[in-house]
Each structure stands twice: as C-alpha cells, then as structure tokens.
Design a protein around this motif. Structure first.
Motif, PDB file in Angstrom:
ATOM      1  N   ARG A 244       1.130  -7.550 -18.605  1.00  0.00           N
ATOM      2  CA  ARG A 244       1.483  -6.189 -18.210  1.00  0.00           C
ATOM      3  C   ARG A 244       1.791  -6.188 -16.716  1.00  0.00           C
ATOM      4  NH1 ARG A 244       0.214  -2.066 -21.860  1.00  0.00           N
ATOM      5  NH2 ARG A 244      -1.210  -2.672 -23.538  1.00  0.00           N
ATOM      6  N   VAL A 245       2.862  -5.507 -16.366  1.00  0.00           N
ATOM      7  CA  VAL A 245       3.269  -5.417 -14.970  1.00  0.00           C
ATOM      8  C   VAL A 245       2.938  -4.027 -14.456  1.00  0.00           C
ATOM      9  CG1 VAL A 245       5.178  -5.613 -13.338  1.00  0.00           C
ATOM     10  CG2 VAL A 245       5.133  -7.063 -15.384  1.00  0.00           C
ATOM     11  N   SER A 246       2.357  -3.948 -13.257  1.00  0.00           N
ATOM     12  CA  SER A 246       2.012  -2.669 -12.649  1.00  0.00           C
ATOM     13  C   SER A 246       2.696  -2.539 -11.290  1.00  0.00           C
ATOM     14  CB  SER A 246       0.488  -2.546 -12.457  1.00  0.00           C
ATOM     15  OG  SER A 246      -0.192  -2.595 -13.695  1.00  0.00           O
ATOM     16  N   PHE A 247       3.091  -1.315 -10.980  1.00  0.00           N
ATOM     17  CA  PHE A 247       3.689  -0.998  -9.685  1.00  0.00           C
ATOM     18  C   PHE A 247       2.845   0.108  -9.057  1.00  0.00           C
ATOM     19  CE2 PHE A 247       6.971  -2.515 -12.526  1.00  0.00           C
ATOM     20  CZ  PHE A 247       7.685  -3.434 -11.756  1.00  0.00           C
ATOM     21  N   ARG A 248       2.107  -0.257  -8.003  1.00  0.00           N
ATOM     22  CA  ARG A 248       1.230   0.719  -7.355  1.00  0.00           C
ATOM     23  C   ARG A 248       1.860   1.187  -6.041  1.00  0.00           C
ATOM     24  NH1 ARG A 248      -4.485  -0.104  -4.167  1.00  0.00           N
ATOM     25  NH2 ARG A 248      -4.887   2.132  -3.807  1.00  0.00           N
ATOM     26  N   CYS A 249       1.938   2.506  -5.875  1.00  0.00           N
ATOM     27  CA  CYS A 249       2.439   3.095  -4.640  1.00  0.00           C
ATOM     28  C   CYS A 249       1.398   4.081  -4.122  1.00  0.00           C
ATOM     29  CB  CYS A 249       3.771   3.805  -4.874  1.00  0.00           C
ATOM     30  SG  CYS A 249       4.519   4.480  -3.369  1.00  0.00           S
ATOM     31  N   ALA A 250       1.024   3.923  -2.859  1.00  0.00           N
ATOM     32  CA  ALA A 250       0.010   4.806  -2.270  1.00  0.00           C
ATOM     33  C   ALA A 250       0.386   5.099  -0.825  1.00  0.00           C
ATOM     34  CB  ALA A 250      -1.373   4.159  -2.337  1.00  0.00           C
ATOM     35  N   GLY A 251       0.077   6.321  -0.376  1.00  0.00           N
ATOM     36  CA  GLY A 251       0.357   6.680   1.007  1.00  0.00           C
ATOM     37  C   GLY A 251       0.087   8.155   1.257  1.00  0.00           C
ATOM     38  N   ASP A 252      -0.036   8.491   2.522  1.00  0.00           N
ATOM     39  CA  ASP A 252      -0.318   9.859   2.931  1.00  0.00           C
ATOM     40  C   ASP A 252       0.929  10.432   3.611  1.00  0.00           C
ATOM     41  OD1 ASP A 252      -1.362  12.238   3.716  1.00  0.00           O
ATOM     42  OD2 ASP A 252      -2.731  11.411   5.234  1.00  0.00           O
ATOM     43  N   ASN A 253       1.723  11.202   2.850  1.00  0.00           N
ATOM     44  CA  ASN A 253       2.973  11.776   3.352  1.00  0.00           C
ATOM     45  C   ASN A 253       3.880  10.682   3.919  1.00  0.00           C
ATOM     46  OD1 ASN A 253       4.884  13.734   3.874  1.00  0.00           O
ATOM     47  ND2 ASN A 253       3.959  14.387   5.804  1.00  0.00           N
TER      48      ASN A 253
END
Length: 513
Positions: A492-501
């Motif tokens: 399984r491939v995951s794409f994680r994106c995180a950030g504050d504005n």
C-alpha cells in the motif's frame, strides 16, 4: 500581448513542389469509426491500404464555448461527427498565455518547461531539442510531404524547423484569406501527408472587441466558412476514397471577455481539441485531453511511434488509460465554502475511488470544506480558488486528480489545529525479493514546516518512507524504484501532507507495477 495584423511575410524554404492530384479519405461527416486510428491501425471498416493523412487547423484565440454560440456549421459538424475536448493552459512563470508558447506547445507536443517558449519574444527557446511534429515526420518518414502555412509569421519563421518541405508565412495584406487559399490549393492539387495552418482573425477580433462580443462571434463565423473551404478541398480530392484523413482543430489561448490574453483569467487559459477521424466516436466529449496531445495524435495516425528520447508530454487520443481518480467524476460537487466559482462548476469531492481511502485521524478541525484533507478535484475548479499561485502549472495531471491544499483549507475562519492528511492506495500485488516501480504525476509547492512524504507498507507492516519533498517540485512525472522485501505479496502506498497554512500537493496517475 496584442499582435494585431501580422507584418508582411515571405515564402520560407523550398519552392512549392509540383502539384499532383491526390485525395482525402474520411469526410467531416464520415470520419467517425473509420479505423482505430490514433494508433494508425486499420479496422474492418477501413482497408489497411488507405493512406493516412493529417490536417491540423489552428484558430488563434478561439474558445470552444464561443464556437458553440457562433454560427459555425462546419466546426459544429466536425464536433458532431467527432470529438470536442476542452483543455486549459499554464500561466506565468511557466509561460504567458500568448501565441508563442501556445503554438509551440501544440506543434511540439511538450509543455513550456521543456520547449522554453515563455512569451512571444522566444527568448531562451529550446525548439532544437523539442521540434515541431512536422519535423519528426520528415525525420522518420522523409517520403511524406509536409506543409505549413500561417497568418502569424513567427510560426513558420521560428517554431517550425527548416526540415519541413514547405512553410509559408502569409503576406500581411493577404491575411487569413491568403492562408486559406494556399492551404486549399495544397489540399486540392498537391500531395500533402501532414498539413498545419493557422488563421488569425478570431484573435484580432478578441483584441479589438473582446471574447464576449458579437464581433468575436462574427469572426468565428468567418473562420468557420474558411474551415468549410478546407473541408471541401479535402472531400473533393480525386483520391479521397483511397486516403484516411484525421482532421484536428485547436487553439493557442483564449480571451478575456473585455479582450486580451497573456494572464491567468480562466477564459485566457482556454484551449480545446476538436478531432474528427478514424476511431473517434461521433459526438464524443472528453475531459482528459490536453493541448500537447495534438502532435502525438498526428504522429500516431501517420504510423510514427514516438521515441521515448523525444520526451513528448502528449499521448495519442486513442491511447486513453483509465485512472482511478477519474472514476469519481460522477461524485463531484459544486462549491460550498469557496467563492467565485459558479454553481455550474462541479469540481470537488471527498469520496475516494474504490480501494483508496483518506486518513484524516490527525487532521485539524474546521477550515474550508472543499479542502478538509485530501480531496479529488479538477483544473476547472481548483485553479479558480486563487489565481497566480502556481496551481495553474499542474499541466501534467488530467481529468480528476487528488489535492492536499493546506493553504486554501486554512482560509476558513473556523480553522483549528493544522492540516495533516494521508491518502492511502489499495493493496497492490507485488512479488517478494524483486523490485517494483511506483509512478505518479506530482505537482508540489513547498513551504518551511510543510511535510510531504511518500510511504510504502508491505503486507500488514508499518509504512516506510521512500521519498520526502523538501523543495518545490512542480509538474513532474515521478518514478521510484522499490525494493520489495522477500516474502511480501502486497503493498500500500501512502501520501502524507501536513502543514500550517502552507502550500499544496497534487497527485495523479498513481501506479505500482
């Protein structure tokens, strides 16, 4: 940039070859279903002996929705018996929505970040590395006749190479009438196998009166009559029944309602592809066609397989590959929190394709509804949320694609916490002890503090990070080689994106194989 009436130009290259009677096959009313054609292969309905030929008609500054409004029976006949597909453009800094970049993109089959024509100055252009499709025809099948004629001089002067058999810049006083007359003569009396022409008056009307004006519609009606002359010349060829014609109509950019182009207004970014020929279903419409596909389709129809070394961005119209994200098109909704997007534009959903899921366990609360975690959207919707922030540069995605947009999400007044969302693929089969290739289209804009990770989990194991983005990586095809552990049977491939504005990440065409 407004061009107005072109300067006086001259015949370029060799003199016109002796004319000989040839002909066209497949009329504007009879092309559909003639062959499987974008690949150049014959079907039982079209004998293999028929000779493939291509006519590409460029209508400078024309917009598809205004063609539908105009008195344009010939263009509408081509659409009714073939394909009509809208396609949108980039903006600066990739390129301005001007004729130099637009026609270079049509003719080369690559986007401006490759051919490097960014405006009408042609400064820094790399058309030697990425030549026009007529030049590829000359190199691969030199026996074929190539011909180009244009009302705007830089097309034959600069974009089309000297390897093409004949290229003509129409003298200014002749304008589109002269361009049409020359092309008709070639089609009626000559032996062209691949012909490109460009007509300029629609763009002139757009500058003078605006894309929303009656004068613009009148110009479309006028150019439609000239298209009718071209079609009549095709259908009147003595050897018409022995030939297999693909006819495509396209444009280099659109116009604002008030007139003009070069910027990021949605109408300025509008182009299209009308295609009528073998294997193209009558009355068909598609939302995954891009301007770069014109050159690739022309080459394929002539039996020329694109060399990977050419690095074409376009694909032949007959080589449509289903993408999982496109399966949710029927789930797309109108805007909820976004403003400035008409209710008629259905362009976002949180409904994931079968087998995919969005993990929002760490996602902050509130924010703009449309971008609360990974979403599935279209260019017509996403780029209208906020212009000139490089969303328009996502040119290598097609149809529906996935987006994580912390920037737009944070515009909501009730935002709590930070954006942190992960898009997870289905479990794909792999073979332990071998390698596998993960490929995807990525459009990523970075901001300090933003996280963008590609992770892979084998069987029921913990996800492992295989790529981390720490800088801008816009409009790219990514290929990652994965070392599959011994004994593993799925991934399984995951794409994680995180950030504050922070900025955004767009993905498309994700495949493991």
């Amino acid at each position: 940039m407004r061009r107005g009436i072109p300067r006086r130009s001259v015949l370029i290259g060799a003199a016109t070859v002796p004319l000989a009677a040839t002909g066209l096959a497949g009329t504007a009313t009879g092309h559909a279903g003639a062959a499987t054609a974008a690949t150049g292969t014959a079907s039982p309905a079209t004998p293999a002996a028929k000779r493939p030929k291509v006519l590409v008609i460029g209508l400078d500054g024309a917009m598809l929705h205004r063609i539908r409004d105009a008195e344009a029976p010939h263009l509408k006949r081509l659409m009714a018996d073939g394909l009509a597909a809208p396609s949108s453009l980039y903006t600066a800094p990739m390129a301005r929505t001007e004729s130099g970049p637009g026609w270079s993109t049509v003719l080369t089959g690559v986007w401006p970040d490759k051919h490097k024509v960014r405006d009408n100055s042609f400064s820094g252009a790399d058309l030697g590395t990425y030549p026009d499709f007529l030049t590829y025809v000359e190199r691969e099948k030199p026996a074929l006749r190539t011909y180009a004629v244009a009302s705007w001089g830089p097309i034959p002067d600069t974009i089309i190479s000297g390897e093409v058999d004949d290229k003509v810049a129409t003298p200014g006083e002749e304008y589109d009438a002269g361009t049409t007359e020359r092309a008709v003569a070639q089609l009626r009396d000559g032996q062209p196998d691949a012909l490109f022409l460009q007509l300029d008056n629609v763009d002139h009307a757009g500058h003078e009166s605006g894309g929303a004006s009656q004068e613009y519609l009148d110009a479309l009606a006028g150019v439609d009559a000239q298209v009718g002359e071209l079609l009549a010349a095709v259908e009147g060829r003595p050897s018409y029944g022995e030939e297999d014609w693909l006819i495509m109509v396209t444009a280099d950019h659109g116009h604002t309602d008030a007139g003009g182009h070069g910027g990021s207004d949605w109408n300025e970014r509008q182009t299209f592809v009308i295609a009528n020929g073998p294997g193209i279903a009558a009355g068909s419409e598609r939302d995954d066609v891009r301007l770069v596909d014109v050159a690739a389709t022309a080459l394929a129809h002539l039996g020329i397989e694109a060399d990977p070394a050419w690095k074409l961005d376009g694909v032949p119209l007959g080589e449509k590959v289903a993408d999982a994200f496109d399966s949710v098109r029927g789930e797309l909704e109108k805007a909820v929190d976004e403003t400035g997007i008409a209710p008629s534009v259905l362009g976002w959903t949180h409904t994931a394709p079968d087998g995919w899921k969005v993990d929002n366990a760490r996602m902050g609360g509130g924010g703009v509804t449309e971008w609360r975690g990974w979403s599935f959207t279209t260019d017509a919707f996403w780029t209208r949320t906020q212009a000139d922030q490089r969303r328009e540069l996502n040119v290598r995605s097609r149809g529906v694609f996935a987006v994580a947009d912390p920037d737009e999400w944070a515009d909501g007044q009730d935002t709590e916490g930070t954006f942190d969302s992960t898009l997870v693929s289905p479990a794909w089969k792999v073979t332990g002890g071998t390698t596998a290739t993960l490929s995807f289209v990525s459009h990523y804009l970075h901001d300090p503090g933003q996280t963008a990770q590609v992770l892979v989990a084998y069987d029921d194991g913990e996800p492992r990070t295989v790529k981390t983005y720490g800088a801008d990586a816009v409009a790219r095809h990514e290929k990652l080689t994965l070392d599959v552990p011994a004994g593993a049977s799925s991934a399984r491939v995951s794409f994680r994106c995180a950030g504050d504005n922070t900025w955004f990440w767009a993905l498309d065409a994700v495949r493991l194989g």
